[in-house]
Design an enzyme around this catalytic site. Structure first.
Site, PDB file in Angstrom:
ATOM      1  N   TYR A 169       0.869  -1.159  -0.041  1.00  0.00           N
ATOM      2  CA  TYR A 169      -0.098  -0.073   0.146  1.00  0.00           C
ATOM      3  C   TYR A 169       0.982   1.289   0.031  1.00  0.00           C
ATOM      4  O   TYR A 169       2.007   1.260   0.488  1.00  0.00           O
ATOM      5  CB  TYR A 169      -0.805   0.058   1.135  1.00  0.00           C
ATOM      6  CG  TYR A 169      -2.035  -1.120   1.227  1.00  0.00           C
ATOM      7  CD1 TYR A 169      -1.807  -2.209   1.316  1.00  0.00           C
ATOM      8  CD2 TYR A 169      -3.572  -0.615   1.001  1.00  0.00           C
ATOM      9  CE1 TYR A 169      -2.925  -3.186   1.233  1.00  0.00           C
ATOM     10  CE2 TYR A 169      -4.497  -1.618   0.878  1.00  0.00           C
ATOM     11  CZ  TYR A 169      -4.135  -2.818   1.204  1.00  0.00           C
ATOM     12  OH  TYR A 169      -5.196  -3.655   0.846  1.00  0.00           O
ATOM     13  N   GLU A 170       0.491   2.438  -0.581  1.00  0.00           N
ATOM     14  CA  GLU A 170       1.283   3.503  -0.810  1.00  0.00           C
ATOM     15  C   GLU A 170       1.627   4.157   0.749  1.00  0.00           C
ATOM     16  O   GLU A 170       2.757   5.030   0.718  1.00  0.00           O
ATOM     17  CB  GLU A 170       0.472   4.531  -1.333  1.00  0.00           C
ATOM     18  CG  GLU A 170      -0.860   5.144  -0.892  1.00  0.00           C
ATOM     19  CD  GLU A 170      -1.615   5.972  -1.861  1.00  0.00           C
ATOM     20  OE1 GLU A 170      -1.303   5.680  -3.138  1.00  0.00           O
ATOM     21  OE2 GLU A 170      -2.688   6.594  -1.495  1.00  0.00           O
ATOM     22  N   SER A 171       0.910   3.756   1.643  1.00  0.00           N
ATOM     23  CA  SER A 171       1.203   4.160   3.024  1.00  0.00           C
ATOM     24  C   SER A 171       2.445   3.653   3.521  1.00  0.00           C
ATOM     25  O   SER A 171       2.974   4.042   4.541  1.00  0.00           O
ATOM     26  CB  SER A 171       0.061   4.033   4.072  1.00  0.00           C
ATOM     27  OG  SER A 171      -0.054   2.422   3.878  1.00  0.00           O
TER      28      SER A 171
END
Lengths: 261, 282, 282, 261
Positions: free
Chosen positions: A49-51
């Site tokens: 995930y981009e997090s």
């Protein structure tokens, strides 16, 4: 077992994912599809995930892109700039998921604005990581319900690049990734024509006709000569997905309390 | 670094018209600090944040800002940020000028800012309509060695970066555990750094490779337990997804929003009272 | 990722003429892998490393390389690398072409390589004589927004990066604890990554923000306990500073060096035997 | 207590460091000076090594820039690229230490090569981080023994920038840091002339005359009208330094053994 169109879409999206692929995942249906795939045919799917959560394995679906569940079950958590530079631009992502408010026949997407940019009719959330995902992931998987407002002849605003104007423009410009390879809708699946890059209907869900799809689409939808039928969700797929959704609903409704000093 | 109360830290370092980044990617969003800025009636801020989230919806709706630099402005998994939209679409309560980027551009802009470089470089394949609205902030150029197309992105250097973290020690070293987003880069890019933390401890007890902002980077530390709620602090409390869902209704119309701010932000003394009012303190 | 022996990993991935970075900044230098490259008689390598250290002194003296990209070529705290100097000054045993950078440039070049950018940018104030010898690798340019002078540095992308680490799990995720140098960037910049590790475990047992190279980045993992000696692996064994001091005499003349390599590297089967021969295994 | 010139140099260098300063430290005498300072007048000195160790507090001096001791006693260890981009280029370093094989009167340094670059008489270790330290640290402290071969009229090769050609050239070029502010030698201390930037002898060690220094220097050394005398090392300074050196000597001679599986 009977099933909803949402379930069919999620299952169809999950089936696009090859075991071992490294996926850049967004929230909502993409998360459901990825987790479903990893719990059925693709146990070695890698979810990023981009997090910054790398190789995460959520028990419940995240509401946001950075829910605690994603960090807690990840192999590691890296700074966001590293996800975008080393992983995405670095060419380490096999499959990127995207959705948007609008799509055109070449898989270009709008998630920015409807109406003039400086005096918008509707201000949408904006790009997020979509431009980089669309450019760098080796292939793109798009999931969107088909409507005349969403599947348009001409985008109000191009937020991220699909096959551009088609006919090999993306390849000619030497984009690192190959662009949209599948578009899962609530009628069936569209794939790019090898020559023109135009997204054409190649697979239909049960109980839907090609004519239904053509009628729903905002551009003159092309259909391959003999679209195949998508196999309906299996019991295992449905049970896995429903259990996941049930766990998720319960988790998102859970009351949060803080024990403060 | 100085340990002080949150109101002191905001009063000392955040002035009308400044550029201010309250960072934290979903995790560790400094809500308490944002509310204190609203409470102090600060105006004309240029807010900077990758994902405006509820905190900027609240601050924009309360009228603290007239500029916004951002890359994704929604309520994650829920829908629109109604106050952000109202400010952009209708200029209420203040016309909001937006400086819009992609996530990759924002990450690069903070990273360049942290390194005190005037710009960052990204690979150059992005035929989208955003560039036309980024005059002076992005531009195409060629690699001086290979001729390959690249995109230059102007650095972002906030006057002040505000963040929330799990712990600080008494020297002011700040420990961030879990999702860190672009906080480290936003902090190094800033003129001043304010950190709110769950606890101040004698010893951070951190692994050597932990994410620690060194004390000489940090201008002020304020101990504000629960300071990230309704976002979360890993190891302390979870994200209140139900609040994020409920916000959609609260923020939908101006009166409802204004009433909520009066009841929950300007009408309370501090973040602790806010949390108690919401009934989320165990 | 595949778990295999070190000789297999080198045979599979390191070929004559390749560019190879054995990274690790003082800590975790992959000596065992370097010795295996010598043992396999590989030739014509372009070696890349910020600090050539003893490992490249040994490899260069053994004739595996004809090119070197580096930024500081000494025996830290001791003096010269005699074999490196002999290769540069006298072409023994092979004329060594050098591509020289500063540390900052090398770090930037690896970082650009990791991000698959053709070049990196640094602030432009460095009036030194190095630039004249860096044709095609550094150049001055102006910021397209501010006009400020910057220096562009061409990316470094080794064919293979080799590193040593404390642990890998069975999937091939590699955990690095302590001083990490530019290993992460060198790994992401590479075409292939070979990791030697102290142990292969079921569970890395790492903190979330630990430095972990993901398994899909790693082409081969070989379990080689002691594989960094005489460098060190934090938590396993210390740097053998006395060996670094002793090396100065060993490497000073060609015959002494050649004899040492015959006795300790080409004349032994593996790293374990090397360590036992030196009498450093407890 | 009697003392050696090496001890005097180390003590003199240590005294240049203000409490609370953030120092970018090299191995050898700079490490000794910094640790001595932090254990005498500057307990809040922050020591950073290019290996990535931030706020380290070694009990024994490192032989290399990345000894385990530095990591073990650090508040945190960050990747090397971050040290160079965020800390050094980012302007967070107050004092950088440098030494070299050659120096000129404006504090420019050579640590690269003697003789032609492509056919060197002596190949020196090279730049390391010196160019970035010299450019970005707010001020530079140099420690070198004065010899005719080392203190030269004209460098064989300029590795890192001091005051360039002097007379404000560095300032005119808007370098981020102010360049060399003190040069500690075995005769005394040189500081830049406020007008010309030339390093001039301002302080002399006990038992040394300005004429001795002028005779040792390879350029026509300027001396201020009345050079002050450097106060000899105090007992506390000497005892602290000697204990540190004794611990270090024992540690570097310690036999390393590996417990392997």
């Amino acid at each position: 077992m009977s099933y909803t169109l949402d379930e069919m879409m999620t299952v169809a999206a999950a089936r696009q994912l090859k075991d071992g692929a490294v996926c850049f995942v967004g929230i909502g249906l993409p998360s459901a599809a990825c987790v479903l795939a990893s719990r059925t045919h693709a146990p070695n799917l890698v979810l990023i995930y981009e997090s910054g959560t790398v190789e995460t394995a959520p028990e419940v679906l995240p509401l946001s892109i950075g829910d605690g569940e994603l960090a807690a079950t990840a192999t590691s958590v890296v700074p966001l700039p590293e996800i975008f530079s080393h992983y995405l631009q670095g060419g380490r992502i096999d499959v990127g998921f995207l959705g948007a408010a609008q799509i055109d026949r070449f898989g270009n997407l709008n998630s920015t604005v409807i109406g003039p940019y400086d005096a918008p009719k509707t201000r949408l959330p904006g790009a997020g990581g979509a431009p980089e995902i669309a450019t760098h992931a080796k292939e793109i998987l798009i999931v969107m319900r088909m409507t005349k407002r969403g599947f348009v002849d001409s985008l109000a605003f191009r937020t991220s690049s699909g096959h551009l104007a088609g006919n090999g423009e993306r390849k000619a410009k030497a984009y690192p990734g190959h662009g949209p390879q599948a578009l899962v809708t609530d009628f069936g699946i569209l794939r790019p024509d090898p020559e023109s890059d135009e997204l054409v209907l190649t697979e239909l869900f049960e109980g839907v006709s090609a004519a239904d799809a053509v009628a729903a689409c905002g551009w003159p939808l092309r259909v391959v000569d003999s679209p195949t039928r998508v196999v309906p969700p299996s019991d295992t797929e449905l049970e896995t997905l429903r259990a996941l959704n049930a766990r998720t609903k319960a988790a998102h409704a859970a009351k949060v309390t803080l024990s403060l000093n | 670094m100085a340990l002080m109360s949150l109101p002191e830290a905001i009063r000392l370092h955040v002035k009308d018209g400044m550029s201010v980044a309250l960072e934290g990617f979903t995790h560790l969003i400094p809500f308490a600090a944002g509310h204190e800025i609203i409470r102090q009636g600060i105006r004309g801020l240029h807010l900077i944040r990758m994902t405006p989230d509820l905190i900027y919806d609240q601050m924009i709706g309360a009228g603290v800002a007239d500029r916004l630099t951002f890359s994704w402005g929604g309520n994650p998994g829920v829908g629109s940020l109604h106050r952000l939209r109202d400010a952009v679409e209708n200029g209420w309560p203040v016309k909001l000028e937006t400086f819009e980027h992609s996530h990759g551009e924002m990450a690069a802009a903070y990273t360049a800012g942290a390194a005190r470089l005037p710009f960052a470089v990204m690979k150059g394949h992005s035929d989208n309509d955003l560039a036309a609205h980024q005059s002076g902030r992005t531009t195409k150029m060629d690699c001086p060695f290979t001729g390959a197309p690249v995109t230059a992105v102007r650095a972002v250097n906030p006057d002040v970066t505000i963040l929330h973290a799990q712990k600080a020690d008494r020297a002011g070293n700040v420990l961030i555990e879990g999702i860190v987003g672009a906080v480290k880069e936003a902090a190094f890019a800033a003129g001043k750094v304010i950190a709110t933390v769950e606890q101040v401890v004698d010893d951070l007890g951190a692994e050597k490779n932990a994410v620690i902002l060194p004390h000489f980077l940090v201008s002020a530390v304020a101990c504000v337990p629960g300071g990230a709620y309704p976002s979360y602090a890993m190891g302390h409390y979870d994200r209140d997804n139900s609040f994020y869902i409920a916000w959609d209704d609260i923020a939908r119309d101006r009166d409802g929003f204004t009433g909520w701010i009066a009841d929950h932000v300007t009408g309370v003394a501090d973040h602790r009272t806010f949390l108690e009012k919401l009934g989320v303190v165990a």
